[in-house]
Design a protein around this motif. Structure first.
Motif, short mmCIF file in Angstrom:
data_model
loop_
_atom_site.label_atom_id
_atom_site.label_comp_id
_atom_site.label_asym_id
_atom_site.label_seq_id
_atom_site.Cartn_x
_atom_site.Cartn_y
_atom_site.Cartn_z
N LYS A 273 -5.45 2.06 1.52
CA LYS A 273 -4.11 2.27 0.94
C LYS A 273 -3.89 1.32 -0.24
O LYS A 273 -3.37 1.70 -1.29
CB LYS A 273 -3.02 2.01 2.00
N LEU A 274 -4.33 0.08 -0.07
CA LEU A 274 -4.14 -0.92 -1.13
C LEU A 274 -5.01 -0.58 -2.33
O LEU A 274 -4.59 -0.71 -3.48
CB LEU A 274 -4.48 -2.32 -0.60
N GLN B 208 -6.73 -7.97 2.01
CA GLN B 208 -6.48 -7.26 3.28
C GLN B 208 -6.10 -8.27 4.36
O GLN B 208 -6.89 -9.17 4.68
CB GLN B 208 -7.73 -6.49 3.69
N ARG C 66 -7.11 -1.39 3.87
CA ARG C 66 -7.75 -1.56 2.56
C ARG C 66 -7.64 -0.30 1.69
O ARG C 66 -7.33 -0.38 0.50
CB ARG C 66 -9.22 -1.96 2.76
N GLU D 217 4.56 -0.64 -2.96
CA GLU D 217 3.69 -0.01 -3.97
C GLU D 217 4.40 0.02 -5.33
O GLU D 217 3.84 -0.40 -6.35
CB GLU D 217 3.33 1.42 -3.53
N GLY E 166 0.79 -1.24 0.00
CA GLY E 166 0.00 0.00 0.00
C GLY E 166 0.82 1.27 0.00
O GLY E 166 0.26 2.37 -0.08
N SER E 167 2.13 1.15 0.08
CA SER E 167 2.97 2.37 0.12
C SER E 167 4.41 2.01 -0.23
O SER E 167 4.78 0.84 -0.29
CB SER E 167 2.91 3.01 1.51
N VAL F 151 -6.86 -6.61 -4.21
CA VAL F 151 -6.50 -6.38 -2.80
C VAL F 151 -6.74 -7.64 -1.99
O VAL F 151 -7.77 -8.30 -2.15
CB VAL F 151 -7.39 -5.24 -2.22
#
Ligand code: NAI
Length: 262
Positions: free
Chosen positions: A42-43, A63, A40, A20, A15-16, A61
């Motif tokens: 961020k993803l 989670q 969730r 990412e 997610g980052s 995704v």
């Protein structure tokens, strides 16, 4: 399309930051990517960015918390049922913190070991058998059946840093666990390597980089005199995951801008 055409890939902590960028690069080169993480929203932001530029949906995704065995088992089940194959796993999720050994409480020690080391063990234990079964079904002689695990370690796994004894020992463990896993999975045609980033600009380091003097110290300590970008780390991760690295297993790739040589 590119090196990962039709490949199925899992990236944790996607997610980052480095995760990412790794998910984006894998998808840009043809992989269907399952992005794993706890948050969730961020993803979904990353998945939407990938899918909006792809001809057909290339990312989804999942989670989950990578330290939770049941959640990782669910991930393994989903991949078997939905995809029936798995080519690339990038164990990228990780966390850090600052404390001297004398000031640290045992819970903080455990948090870092669980997030950075136990997670790599759990993901390997659950997704390894999915890769092995798929590898056996495909036949190991199929040159297109590139299967690889890449664990994200750290420069800190090679040297001690101030007030990160839990982090640096966890990353040293990742580097050595990678070698043990490489030995165990080699007979199944699965390569396992680690990538050790130096200092890269991501949410993990954002707080520290707000301090100008800290950034200057990093520049002084780095042969290339600058902080790295997450996409520069991701490019080495995708290399290690690709067929281009077909004769490499049990290795650690240092991507530190020349910190260790100074
Ligand atoms: P980041 O904080 O952007 O990425 C880490 C990701 O892991 C986050 O999205 C976080 O939510 C996720 N995560 C943490 N615990 C999790 C859990 N229990 N379950 C699921 N997801 C979880 O930071 P960055 O820098 O992109 O970090 C990626 C990896 O690179 C980490 O393993 C880190 O230790 C490593 N690294 C980063 C360096 C840097 O300078 N940025 C240097 C050396 C290593």
């Amino acid at each position: 399309m590119g090196r990962f055409k039709n490949a199925i890939a899992v990236v944790t902590g996607a997610g980052s930051g480095i995760g990412e960028q790794t998910a984006i690069q894998l998808a840009n080169e043809g992989a269907k990517v399952i992005l794993v993480g706890r948050t969730r929203s961020k993803l979904e932001r990353v998945v939407d960015a990938i899918n909006s530029s792809a001809a057909e949906p290339a990312a989804t995704v999942f989670q989950a918390d990578v330290t939770k065995e049941e959640e990782m088992e669910q991930l393994g089940k989903l991949i078997k049922q939905e995809y029936g194959d798995l080519h690339v796993v990038v164990n990228n999720a990780g966390s850090s913190g600052k404390s001297s050994i004398l000031d640290m409480d045992a819970d903080e020690w455990d948090r870092i070991q669980e997030t950075n080391v136990k997670s790599v063990f759990l993901v390997s234990k659950v997704l390894g058998p999915v890769m092995i079964e798929a590898s056996e079904n495909a036949g190991q002689t199929d040159p297109a059946a590139n299967r690889a695990i890449v664990n994200v370690a750290s420069l800190s796994g090679h040297k001690a840093g101030a007030k990160i004894p839990h982090y640096s020992s966890s990353k040293a463990a990742v580097i050595n666990f990678t070698k043990a896993l490489a030995l165990e999975f080699a007979p199944h045609g699965i390569r396992v390597n680690s990538v050790s980033p130096g200092f890269a600009e991501t949410p993990l380091t954002a707080e520290g980089l707000k301090n100008k003097r800290f950034e200057e110290a990093i520049q002084r300590n780095t042969a290339l005199s600058r902080v790295g970008k997450p996409e520069e780390i991701a490019r080495v991760i995708t290399f290690a995951a690709s067929q281009e690295a077909s004769y490499m297993t049990g290795s650690d790739l240092l991507v530190d801008g020349g910190w260790l040589i100074k």
